[in-house]
Write an enzyme that holds these catalytic residues in place. Structure first.
Site, short mmCIF file in Angstrom:
data_model
loop_
_atom_site.label_atom_id
_atom_site.label_comp_id
_atom_site.label_asym_id
_atom_site.label_seq_id
_atom_site.Cartn_x
_atom_site.Cartn_y
_atom_site.Cartn_z
N HIS A 298 26.90 32.25 40.25
CA HIS A 298 27.64 32.55 39.02
C HIS A 298 29.02 31.93 39.07
O HIS A 298 29.68 31.88 40.10
CB HIS A 298 27.68 34.06 38.73
CG HIS A 298 28.48 34.90 39.66
ND1 HIS A 298 29.84 35.08 39.54
CD2 HIS A 298 28.10 35.67 40.72
CE1 HIS A 298 30.27 35.92 40.47
NE2 HIS A 298 29.24 36.28 41.21
N GLU A 344 28.62 37.07 35.25
CA GLU A 344 27.88 37.97 36.14
C GLU A 344 28.66 39.23 36.43
O GLU A 344 28.10 40.34 36.50
CB GLU A 344 27.54 37.24 37.46
CG GLU A 344 26.67 38.03 38.42
CD GLU A 344 27.43 38.93 39.38
OE1 GLU A 344 26.80 39.75 40.05
OE2 GLU A 344 28.68 38.80 39.46
N ASP A 372 24.88 34.54 46.15
CA ASP A 372 25.97 35.38 45.65
C ASP A 372 26.33 36.47 46.66
O ASP A 372 26.33 37.65 46.36
CB ASP A 372 25.60 36.02 44.29
CG ASP A 372 26.73 36.85 43.70
OD1 ASP A 372 27.89 36.65 44.11
OD2 ASP A 372 26.46 37.72 42.85
N HIS A 443 36.27 41.24 45.51
CA HIS A 443 36.99 41.71 44.32
C HIS A 443 38.46 42.04 44.60
O HIS A 443 39.04 42.91 43.94
CB HIS A 443 36.30 42.94 43.71
CG HIS A 443 34.95 42.66 43.16
ND1 HIS A 443 34.17 43.65 42.57
CD2 HIS A 443 34.20 41.52 43.08
CE1 HIS A 443 33.02 43.13 42.16
NE2 HIS A 443 33.02 41.83 42.47
#
Length: 484
Positions: A298, A344, A372, A443
């Site tokens: 992604h 995504e 991923d 993240h």
């Protein structure tokens, strides 16, 4: 990264190949050479040729470096996302793909804005907080209230509403470190559903312990969800170190009646609908152009780091794998399709759009896969192939095993963006990567290029390139995917 791990029974042919390798070879190169000499199909010879060229190439690293340096963060619908789409088109064209095109995807753009949190009393100090993706803002003056702590989402749901009403909920569930990342799925409901469950109990806001395995002051963002039937409240994540500190305040509170008061101020906003794109590149099959080997990653990322691991690494790995196959073996017999999916991070939006737009041709996909999970070395191949042919590519499995990649289960759903394809009979594979430290950076602002080891991402590109070459140059057909 949340698939069950199983041990597959290898075919007799595979067992004989492995036994032969073990008797006559002392290292991976000798094993690969012997496998090549004993293979009864040319497909493995192509795979080993690609392996040799890949082990001399830094292409996957160069691609992710280009993406993170020239584009950087690329949250869906943002200016960074638009730059990423333009970058991807240009990169695929520069690499000589036969066909490069885009498919539009409508996305909801969200902007993080300012975020601040602090303990007001009894021990005043700042906390590191990140708004969760999709959260509404607090009032401009912030929210100041008593904090109530729960060790799980289940304990919040079971709580007496009177203890939560008007307060700020703190969900403090620790995530365990694991090579396969199996504990992510157990903790991530705090992030996704915490705001809804806290609102049902009358809370003003929710903060969660970051969904991560690090002990740092980097907060982990990620998407959250609202329920239109429940009042929307702001949602944020505090760093794991600050979560420990806040929990320690609760421990000291056992001998004190003084409440812990927190002030949070987050000014996130919904920026409206935007158009993003799935960016697709193909090397057209010379003999069977309608049969497709689909490899993917992604393109989007969260906005605080540069998205090097999630999922710049995947973009580099699959793009490089396709290019290396083309350069080593010439025009593939089957079409190799690279998809760089949009959006995504906010719910597989590009992947679902791809299925809707291409429903009539999904039957042409020989298998699909997505990278991923960062750039840790691959240690296992899981499949979802038709049972009666699953062990047919025994020579490929043996070659991979000589590189430390074991054959695993036949029940995988593949990566996130291809997980819906088995419902349409499309076979998938999952190349399991070592994710021991992946969730230290996931993240966060710390997801940057320096976290990728060049030798690790090269191992990834080599394994991906070998499998892609084998499947693109053989007649092996694992369709349809088993239902389940």
């Amino acid at each position: 990264m949340r698939h069950k791990i199983g041990v597959a029974t290898l075919s007799l042919g595979l067992a004989m190949l492995l036994a032969g390798c073990a008797k006559t070879s002392s290292n991976a190169e000798d094993k690969a050479s012997e496998i090549a000499s004993t293979a009864n199909t040319p497909a493995l010879a192509y795979a080993l040729k690609v392996k040799e060229s890949s082990q001399k190439s830094a292409l996957s690293y160069d691609i992710v470096k280009s993406l993170t340096v020239e584009v950087g963060p690329r949250i869906p619908g943002s200016q960074g996302d638009k730059r990423a789409v333009a970058w991807a088109e240009a990169k695929l064209n520069d690499l000589g793909f036969d066909k490069v095109y885009k498919e539009p995807v409508r996305v909801r753009n969200w902007e993080r804005g300012f975020a601040d949190a602090k303990v007001v009393s009894p021990f005043p100090q700042e906390l590191i907080i990140s708004a969760l993706g999709g959260s509404i803002a607090t009032p401009e003056s912030g929210i100041e209230a008593k904090v109530v702590m729960f060790d799980s989402l289940e304990s919040l749901i079971a709580a007496d509403k009177a203890t939560v009403q008007g307060n700020i909920v703190f969900l403090n569930t620790k995530m365990q470190r694991d090579k396969a990342g199996r504990f992510y799925g157990k903790v991530v409901p705090n992030r996704v559903s915490g705001a809804v469950e806290a609102a049902k109990q009358g809370a003003q806001a929710v903060i969660i312990r970051s969904v991560g395995t690090d002990n740092s002051r980097f907060a982990h963002t990620g998407v959250m969800r609202y329920d239109d039937t429940v009042e929307k409240i702001p949602a944020g994540a505090i760093s794991t170190a600050d979560a420990d500190n806040l929990a320690a305040m609760f421990a000291s509170q056992q001998s004190s009646a003084e409440d812990i008061i927190l002030n949070i101020n987050m000014q996130a906003k919904d920026a409206g609908w935007q158009t993003s794109y799935n960016v697709i590149g193909e090397f057209t099959g010379s003999e069977k152009p309608d049969e497709v080997i689909l490899i993917s990653a992604h393109l989007d990322s969260w906005d605080e780091g540069t998205g090097a691991l999630d999922d710049g690494a995947g973009v580099g790995i699959v793009t490089a794998a396709a290019k290396l196959v083309k350069d080593a073996v010439g025009q593939p017999k089957r079409t190799i399709r690279v998809i760089l999916y949009a959006a995504e991070e906010i719910g597989l939006v590009g992947a679902y759009q791809y299925v809707r737009s291409n429903r009539d041709t999904l039957k042409n996909i020989i298998f699909a896969a997505e990278s991923d999970f960062g750039a840790g070395q691959i240690y296992q191949l899981d499949t979802r192939f038709a049972e009666d042919v699953r062990n047919n590519p025994a020579d490929l499995y043996a070659a991979l095993q000589s590189m430390g990649v074991e054959l695993g289960n036949n029940t995988t759903s593949g990566g996130p963006d291809v997980s819906m394809l088995p419902n349409y009979g499309v076979p998938v594979i999952a190349l399991k990567q070592d994710g021991t430290y992946y969730f230290d950076y996931h993240h966060t602002p710390n997801d940057t290029l320096d976290k990728i080891k060049p030798e690790d991402i090269q191992q990834n590109q080599t394994v991906w390139a070998m499998i892609t070459a084998y499947m693109a140059m053989s007649d092996f057909d694992p369709r349809p995917a088993p239902k389940g």
